[in-house]
Write an enzyme that holds these catalytic residues in place. Structure first.
Site, PDB file in Angstrom:
ATOM      1  N   THR A  52      25.626  41.718  89.611  1.00 10.13           N
ATOM      2  CA  THR A  52      25.375  39.719  89.481  1.00 10.13           C
ATOM      3  C   THR A  52      27.004  39.721  89.165  1.00 10.13           C
ATOM      4  OG1 THR A  52      24.952  38.939  87.521  1.00 10.13           O
ATOM      5  CG2 THR A  52      25.978  40.965  86.798  1.00 10.13           C
ATOM      6  N   ILE A  54      30.769  38.072  89.469  1.00 10.77           N
ATOM      7  CA  ILE A  54      31.819  38.356  90.499  1.00 10.77           C
ATOM      8  C   ILE A  54      31.485  39.329  91.325  1.00 10.77           C
ATOM      9  CG2 ILE A  54      34.010  38.888  90.463  1.00 10.77           C
ATOM     10  CD1 ILE A  54      34.235  37.020  87.952  1.00 10.77           C
ATOM     11  N   SER A 178      42.542  39.763  83.113  1.00 10.62           N
ATOM     12  CA  SER A 178      42.036  38.696  82.281  1.00 10.62           C
ATOM     13  C   SER A 178      42.909  38.108  82.110  1.00 10.62           C
ATOM     14  CB  SER A 178      40.415  38.517  81.274  1.00 10.62           C
ATOM     15  OG  SER A 178      41.230  37.824  80.006  1.00 10.62           O
ATOM     16  N   TYR A 204      38.539  44.107  74.348  1.00  7.28           N
ATOM     17  CA  TYR A 204      38.603  44.126  75.226  1.00  7.28           C
ATOM     18  C   TYR A 204      39.591  43.292  76.107  1.00  7.28           C
ATOM     19  CZ  TYR A 204      37.025  41.149  79.797  1.00  7.28           C
ATOM     20  OH  TYR A 204      37.037  40.425  81.003  1.00  7.28           O
TER      21      TYR A 204
END
Length: 321
Positions: A52, A54, A178, A204
């Site tokens: 799913t 990216i 990120s 995260y």
């Protein structure tokens, strides 16, 4: 000058700026994967989390370029659906599904053993699989689940496949991080679930910082092998990354996303750029922004002593489990 002084030296920042300006000068407008003529026939690529978002669009791009593509997915049903869709859209039947749960080191080892047994070469490894918003949980390996899923599992996978990639060089390792790594912290007790505060995406953020730190150290260790390693921020993307949050958080995220966030296909662009673009050939140990620009990561990610320590601790930890 010792190598440990390099990342803290002004020359490192200057070289990054120069690299960034050179790369930008080579592009006219936003980089477009569809306009990139690079073919991958005869090449093998692995994309984790490819069922799913990216990961799926990255795998689809590789398949369209003629690569042998291995989708590394945790869920067999969703992975099979993605497999059929990618084969249909690309016309490439040399796309395959292998099960991988990066939160489990046993799963990582089994996956790697299968790859080493079946594949004669590996040119691209994209560590894309990850999760945010997971509640506190300690895995059977004794690891905090977010750190296992986002960092230690992919770290082990990469190291297990390194010899194959070296023998296939030139080869590229692409780690999806990120921009939120700027809010991350480094505390090695986190790996075991200690000293953690579970607020929104804090865990995260920590894992994404470790991704970049270890990517930079890996790049240093791979100098001269023909294997490069880079990390990236894909942008704020409409994917299923928020699936572990409450329905209210997901609702707000989706409403905002309709107007302001990238689609998953748009979010895959920087990953594809790092994996296939001729602009990035030979560039290693760098961090790319969501518009394919080479930028400086957070200061902690540029600390060479911390990078060496982080990498060594991750090596010892995953080797014991």
């Amino acid at each position: 000058m010792a190598w440990t002084d390099f990342f803290s030296h002004p020359l490192w920042a200057f070289s990054t700026l120069v690299f960034g300006l050179v790369l930008r000068s080579q592009r006219r407008g936003p980089w477009n994967p569809r306009a990139c003529p690079v073919e991958l026939k005869g090449k093998t690529a692995i994309v984790t989390g490819a069922n799913t978002g990216i990961g799926k669009f990255t795998a689809l791009d590789f398949a369209r370029r003629g690569a042998r593509v291995i989708l590394a997915c945790r869920n067999e049903a969703r992975g099979s659906a993605a497999l059929q869709e990618i084969r249909r859209l690309s016309g490439n039947q040399d796309v395959h599904l292998c099960l991988l749960d990066t939160s489990s080191l046993a799963s990582v080892r089994a996956f790697a053993e299968g790859i080493l047994r079946q594949e004669k070469q590996l040119h691209i490894l994209v560590n894309n699989a990850g999760a945010t918003g997971l509640s506190r949980q300690i895995t059977p390996d004794g690891l905090e689940i977010s750190f296992a899923t986002n960092h230690l599992g992919p770290f082990l996978l990469t190291n297990l496949l390194l010899d194959l990639m070296k023998s296939s060089a030139p080869a590229r390792i692409v780690n999806v991080s990120s921009f939120t790594h700027w809010r991350g912290e480094v505390n090695f007790a986190h790996f075991r679930g200690d000293n953690l505060t579970y607020t929104m995406d804090s865990i995260y953020n920590h894992t994404k910082l470790h991704n970049i730190i270890c990517t930079n150290e890996l790049a240093r260790r791979l100098q001269g092998t023909g294997v490069t390693a880079n990390s990236l921020h894909p942008g704020v993307v409409m994917t299923e990354v928020m699936r572990n949050y409450s329905w209210l958080v997901r609702f707000v995220f989706n409403m905002v996303g309709i107007f302001f966030l990238k689609s998953a296909e748009e979010g895959a662009v920087t990953t594809i750029y790092c994996a296939v673009s001729e602009d990035v050939e030979g560039i290693t140990g760098k961090y790319f922004d969501s518009d394919c620009s080479l930028v400086l990561p957070a200061p902690l990610a540029r600390d060479p002593a911390l990078a060496a320590k982080d990498f060594d601790i991750c090596e010892r930890l995953t080797a014991k489990l």
